[in-house]
Design an enzyme around this catalytic site. Sequence first.
Site, PDB file in Angstrom:
ATOM      1  N   SER A  11     -10.327   5.403  -4.370  1.00 27.62           N
ATOM      2  CA  SER A  11     -11.313   6.489  -4.524  1.00 27.62           C
ATOM      3  C   SER A  11     -10.877   7.543  -5.535  1.00 27.62           C
ATOM      4  O   SER A  11     -11.678   7.978  -6.363  1.00 27.62           O
ATOM      5  CB  SER A  11     -11.580   7.123  -3.165  1.00 27.62           C
ATOM      6  OG  SER A  11     -10.387   7.629  -2.583  1.00 27.62           O
ATOM      7  N   TYR A  33     -15.230   0.841  -6.758  1.00 21.88           N
ATOM      8  CA  TYR A  33     -16.491   1.519  -6.442  1.00 21.88           C
ATOM      9  C   TYR A  33     -17.471   1.429  -7.611  1.00 21.88           C
ATOM     10  O   TYR A  33     -18.624   1.819  -7.476  1.00 21.88           O
ATOM     11  CB  TYR A  33     -16.211   2.985  -6.086  1.00 21.88           C
ATOM     12  CG  TYR A  33     -15.314   3.102  -4.869  1.00 21.88           C
ATOM     13  CD1 TYR A  33     -15.831   2.943  -3.596  1.00 21.88           C
ATOM     14  CD2 TYR A  33     -13.943   3.327  -4.999  1.00 21.88           C
ATOM     15  CE1 TYR A  33     -15.012   3.005  -2.478  1.00 21.88           C
ATOM     16  CE2 TYR A  33     -13.110   3.390  -3.887  1.00 21.88           C
ATOM     17  CZ  TYR A  33     -13.654   3.227  -2.630  1.00 21.88           C
ATOM     18  OH  TYR A  33     -12.835   3.288  -1.525  1.00 21.88           O
ATOM     19  N   LYS A  54       0.857  -1.189   0.000  1.00 23.39           N
ATOM     20  CA  LYS A  54       0.000   0.000   0.000  1.00 23.39           C
ATOM     21  C   LYS A  54       0.890   1.234   0.000  1.00 23.39           C
ATOM     22  O   LYS A  54       1.714   1.423   0.888  1.00 23.39           O
ATOM     23  CB  LYS A  54      -0.888  -0.009   1.240  1.00 23.39           C
ATOM     24  CG  LYS A  54      -1.693   1.267   1.405  1.00 23.39           C
ATOM     25  CD  LYS A  54      -2.683   1.127   2.535  1.00 23.39           C
ATOM     26  CE  LYS A  54      -3.450   2.399   2.763  1.00 23.39           C
ATOM     27  NZ  LYS A  54      -4.469   2.236   3.801  1.00 23.39           N
ATOM     28  N   LYS A  97       1.010   9.933   5.852  1.00 23.45           N
ATOM     29  CA  LYS A  97       1.149   8.529   6.252  1.00 23.45           C
ATOM     30  C   LYS A  97       2.430   7.909   5.703  1.00 23.45           C
ATOM     31  O   LYS A  97       2.544   6.694   5.612  1.00 23.45           O
ATOM     32  CB  LYS A  97      -0.087   7.741   5.797  1.00 23.45           C
ATOM     33  CG  LYS A  97      -1.392   8.270   6.426  1.00 23.45           C
ATOM     34  CD  LYS A  97      -2.567   7.323   6.198  1.00 23.45           C
ATOM     35  CE  LYS A  97      -3.817   7.836   6.921  1.00 23.45           C
ATOM     36  NZ  LYS A  97      -4.940   6.883   6.821  1.00 23.45           N
ATOM     37  N   ARG A 140     -10.999   9.535   2.283  1.00 17.70           N
ATOM     38  CA  ARG A 140     -10.825  10.160   3.604  1.00 17.70           C
ATOM     39  C   ARG A 140     -11.985  11.091   3.903  1.00 17.70           C
ATOM     40  O   ARG A 140     -12.379  11.246   5.060  1.00 17.70           O
ATOM     41  CB  ARG A 140      -9.471  10.877   3.663  1.00 17.70           C
ATOM     42  CG  ARG A 140      -8.325   9.864   3.683  1.00 17.70           C
ATOM     43  CD  ARG A 140      -6.949  10.512   3.736  1.00 17.70           C
ATOM     44  NE  ARG A 140      -5.915   9.486   3.585  1.00 17.70           N
ATOM     45  CZ  ARG A 140      -4.642   9.733   3.340  1.00 17.70           C
ATOM     46  NH1 ARG A 140      -4.227  10.981   3.206  1.00 17.70           N
ATOM     47  NH2 ARG A 140      -3.786   8.746   3.226  1.00 17.70           N
ATOM     48  N   LYS A 168      -2.360  -1.496  -3.713  1.00 18.95           N
ATOM     49  CA  LYS A 168      -3.198  -0.303  -3.661  1.00 18.95           C
ATOM     50  C   LYS A 168      -2.344   0.944  -3.710  1.00 18.95           C
ATOM     51  O   LYS A 168      -1.321   0.985  -3.011  1.00 18.95           O
ATOM     52  CB  LYS A 168      -3.981  -0.369  -2.353  1.00 18.95           C
ATOM     53  CG  LYS A 168      -4.624   0.899  -1.897  1.00 18.95           C
ATOM     54  CD  LYS A 168      -5.190   0.682  -0.530  1.00 18.95           C
ATOM     55  CE  LYS A 168      -5.772   1.978  -0.036  1.00 18.95           C
ATOM     56  NZ  LYS A 168      -6.323   1.843   1.288  1.00 18.95           N
TER      57      LYS A 168
HETATM   58  C1  PBG Z   1      -7.346   3.397   5.714  1.00 18.26           C
HETATM   59  C2  PBG Z   1      -7.752   3.130   4.329  1.00 18.26           C
HETATM   60  C3  PBG Z   1      -7.610   4.054   3.312  1.00 18.26           C
HETATM   61  C4  PBG Z   1      -8.190   3.482   2.186  1.00 18.26           C
HETATM   62  C5  PBG Z   1      -8.664   2.206   2.525  1.00 18.26           C
HETATM   63  N1  PBG Z   1      -8.366   1.996   3.879  1.00 18.26           N
HETATM   64  C6  PBG Z   1      -7.096   5.451   3.315  1.00 18.26           C
HETATM   65  C7  PBG Z   1      -5.767   5.768   3.799  1.00 18.26           C
HETATM   66  O1  PBG Z   1      -4.864   4.936   3.834  1.00 18.26           O
HETATM   67  O2  PBG Z   1      -5.605   6.928   4.180  1.00 18.26           O
HETATM   68  C8  PBG Z   1      -8.279   4.205   0.870  1.00 18.26           C
HETATM   69  C9  PBG Z   1      -9.145   3.648  -0.165  1.00 18.26           C
HETATM   70  C10 PBG Z   1      -9.555   4.586  -1.235  1.00 18.26           C
HETATM   71  O3  PBG Z   1      -8.992   5.690  -1.433  1.00 18.26           O
HETATM   72  O4  PBG Z   1     -10.497   4.211  -1.953  1.00 18.26           O
HETATM   73  N2  PBG Z   1      -6.697   2.495   6.444  1.00 18.26           N
END
Ligand code: PBG
Length: 294
Positions: A242, A281, A162, A185, A172, A216
């Site tokens: 997203s 989505y 990730k 992060k 978010r 991801k």
């Molecule tokens: C958080 C999490 C995130 C997503 C899935 N789980 C956001 C992040 O890491 O800040 C993002 C998924 C998306 O953007 O569709 N643990």
Amino acid sequence: FVQEGEGSSPIPGFYDVARHGLDALNLQVEQALGLGIRIFALFPQVPASRKSENCEEAWREDNLVNRAFRQLSQRFPEALLIGDVALDPYSASGHDGFLREDGQVDNDSTLDALVKQALAQAAAGCHILAPSDMMDGRIGAIRAALEADGFQDSLLLSYSAKYASAFYGPFRDAVGSRGQLKGDKRGYQMDPTNSAEALRETEMDLSEGADLVMVKPGLPYLDIVTRIKAAFAVPTFAYQVSGEYAMLQAGIEAGLFDPRQATLELLLAFKRAGADGVLTYGATKAARWLAEID
Ligand code: PBG
């Protein structure tokens, strides 16, 4: 996305993606099952009053997402439910784990909380636990706790690669963690310049007991999907996140490309790269278009 209360609410900047109350959620799942979609990932929008420093809402038996798991697993036994294991919807800081005094996330003290959250979700009827936090050692810790508590059949879907990405913005907003988030992060998510690290992270998660792994974001990282699938030959999922979905919708809304063709071409690219599953989505829309092809 799941919300308290009745009905559904739009999410600004997220086009046709909405948050659903528990009543509206039933209808969404029923319609998707009718289209052949069997796996659902739930994400709660936790009311601000329930967020805290110690995140105890995350493992409360009757929190929002656990009520949703209980309801859906009873009503739709054929559905498989994915639960996100990470603290960000629950933490006052918007981070996936606990913060040390210097503001960095503290990996080790976070593991206990993730284990409690995962066990609570499994007990509520969630079939696939999906740690998305990127803390080292969480797969082994959660796997051991699941075994010890009689959840041998629960699956672990690890977000093993990730990246610290610009494309999580609409998510978010959907869970209400963006305004909360202090800093970024990059201390625990991967650097977009790295690729061999994705293989090392995945290898570690598999050795700790992950059943499925996930990359991801998706489209900008399809090279990583291909490399992981080739190296380990395990079920490999990719997440069209997203921001990727919002880019696609923005292009469609601007009249730049054909909705059906563009949506299916992107999903096809995931499959060509070697993804066994795509978290998107746009699943119900794509399923409708695919049904027309047959
Ligand atoms: C958080 C999490 C995130 C997503 C899935 N789980 C956001 C992040 O890491 O800040 C993002 C998924 C998306 O953007 O569709 N643990």
